[in-house]
Write a protein that holds these residues in place. Sequence first.
Motif, PDB file in Angstrom:
ATOM      1  N   UNK A   1      11.863   6.399  -3.568  1.00 53.42           N
ATOM      2  CA  UNK A   1      10.508   5.997  -3.218  1.00 53.42           C
ATOM      3  C   UNK A   1      10.514   4.585  -2.640  1.00 53.42           C
ATOM      4  N   UNK A   2       9.339   4.157  -2.142  1.00 56.13           N
ATOM      5  CA  UNK A   2       9.184   2.788  -1.655  1.00 56.13           C
ATOM      6  C   UNK A   2       9.069   1.867  -2.853  1.00 56.13           C
TER       7      UNK A   2
ATOM      8  N   UNK B   1      10.825   3.561   7.396  1.00 54.99           N
ATOM      9  CA  UNK B   1       9.789   2.703   6.819  1.00 54.99           C
ATOM     10  C   UNK B   1       9.656   1.394   7.598  1.00 54.99           C
ATOM     11  N   UNK B   2      10.787   0.722   7.868  1.00 55.97           N
ATOM     12  CA  UNK B   2      10.715  -0.544   8.605  1.00 55.97           C
ATOM     13  C   UNK B   2      10.139  -0.328   9.995  1.00 55.97           C
TER      14      UNK B   2
ATOM     15  N   UNK C   1       0.827  -1.213   0.000  1.00 55.14           N
ATOM     16  CA  UNK C   1       0.000   0.000   0.000  1.00 55.14           C
ATOM     17  C   UNK C   1       0.863   1.265   0.000  1.00 55.14           C
ATOM     18  N   UNK C   2       2.134   1.098   0.360  1.00 56.79           N
ATOM     19  CA  UNK C   2       3.022   2.250   0.458  1.00 56.79           C
ATOM     20  C   UNK C   2       3.958   2.377  -0.744  1.00 56.79           C
ATOM     21  N   UNK C   3       3.832   1.485  -1.708  1.00 55.53           N
ATOM     22  CA  UNK C   3       4.668   1.566  -2.908  1.00 55.53           C
ATOM     23  C   UNK C   3       4.505   2.930  -3.571  1.00 55.53           C
TER      24      UNK C   3
ATOM     25  N   UNK D   1       3.534   9.435   4.915  1.00 58.72           N
ATOM     26  CA  UNK D   1       3.534   9.791   3.502  1.00 58.72           C
ATOM     27  C   UNK D   1       4.931   9.857   2.891  1.00 58.72           C
ATOM     28  N   UNK D   2       5.957   9.838   3.723  1.00 63.29           N
ATOM     29  CA  UNK D   2       7.336   9.790   3.238  1.00 63.29           C
ATOM     30  C   UNK D   2       8.188   9.088   4.274  1.00 63.29           C
ATOM     31  N   UNK D   3       9.269   8.468   3.808  1.00 65.59           N
ATOM     32  CA  UNK D   3      10.083   7.623   4.688  1.00 65.59           C
ATOM     33  C   UNK D   3      11.541   7.651   4.255  1.00 65.59           C
TER      34      UNK D   3
END
Length: 373
Positions: free
Chosen positions: A352-353, A273-274, A252-254, A266-268
Motif C-alpha cells: 500500500x501507499x 504513484x510518483x 490523501x492516497x495513504x 485507486x492502486x499504484x
Amino acid sequence: MKNKNKYIMCMALASALLSTTVVSGLDYKATIIAPETIVRQEKVFDSEELDKLNIGTQITVKEILDNWYRVELPDGKSEGWISSEEATINDRSYTKSSLKKGEVTASVLNVRIGPSTDNSIINKIYNGNIVTIINTSNGWYEVVLDNNMKGWVHSDYIKLTYNLPSGKINTNAVVLKEQANNISANVISLKKEEVVYIKGYSDNWYNVITSSDKEGWIESKYITVLLTEKTNVNRSGSSREVFDNIESITEKYLGKKYVYGAGGPNSFDCSGFSSYILKTYYSEYLNAKGINQLPRTASGQATIGTSVSRADLQKGDLVFFDTSGKIGDNITHVGIYIGNGQIIHASTSKRQIVKDSLSDRYYSSRFMKAVRL
C-alpha cells in the motif's frame, strides 16, 4: 554445501559493508565558519531549529553522516545537526585521513569490493554524485558513498577536490597571506569569484587552500562561504514553492493498494504513484521545466532532472533505491520526498501507499540517488 557456505559468506560481507557509517562516537573539535549556522533537530534543512551559532563558535562533532555533523553545543548539554559546509574540523587525525573528496564524471560508475575489475560490483553511482576518498591503490580510490557503503572506484572517473567547506573571493583582488595578519609575507594573488577551501578560522581570518594547492590566510570579509541552497528555490532559480503542499496532497492516497503496473488513482506501483502525483498536481511545473513526459519505470525516472545528495533534499525530489536481492546493483524503487526526512511511496512489502523515514536502516542502506525535477 560449498555453494551454501559461499552464499552465507557473501551475505555476511555485504551486511558488514552496508552497516558501515562514515564516522560516529567522535569528539572532534570544530569551528563554525559560516556567518550564522542553524542547529537542527534532524539532518534535513526543513527540520526544527534548536539554536543558532555565530562564526568562530567552538563546537564538538560527535558524528558525521550524510554531509551533516551531529554536534555538542557550547553549553555541553545539548546536541543537534548542522550542515558540514558550515564548520571546519580542526583535529589533524580527521583532516589527514579525510582531506579529499571527489565528483563522479562518468554517466554510471561501478563500485567494487576491491581495487580491480576482477572484484565484484557492489553498487553503482552516477554523474555528479559526491564521494569521500579514504584510501588509494594503483589508480583506484576507496570511497564512502552517500548511503555510507564503502567500496572501490577507478580514479579515471573521479574529479578530485578538497573535503572542506568552500568559499568564493568576493572582491576584485586579494592577497593570500602566510599568516593571519596583513604584515606577513604574500603567497599568491587571487581574483574575484575564485574558489578556495576553508581549512580554519581565527580572529576574522580564514585559513584556506586554493585550487592550485597554495595554503594561507585571507580576511573573512573577502570570502563568501558557499552553502547549499536551503530555501525552496532550485539551482536554476525557479520557485519550488509549488511543492510546499506535497505532503497534504500525497497523504490523501495513504492506504491505497500496491498493484504491480498500476498507475492510479485507486492502486499504484512505485513509479506509477510518483508519475501520477507529478502529472496530476504539478503538470504546469513539469511543462515549465521542459518535461513533457515522465518515464514509466523507476530506473527511467532516475535519468531525468538534476542529481542531488541525500543531505540536500527538498520537497518534491524523487528518491531512488535498490530493493532487489543484490543490493547496490540497480534502481528498482522510487519514492517522493515530502520533507522532514520522510518519503511517501507505494511499498511492495506493505502492499500500500505508506510514509517512511529515510533514516530507517532499510532505506538508508538501499539509497541509490535522488533527483530534482
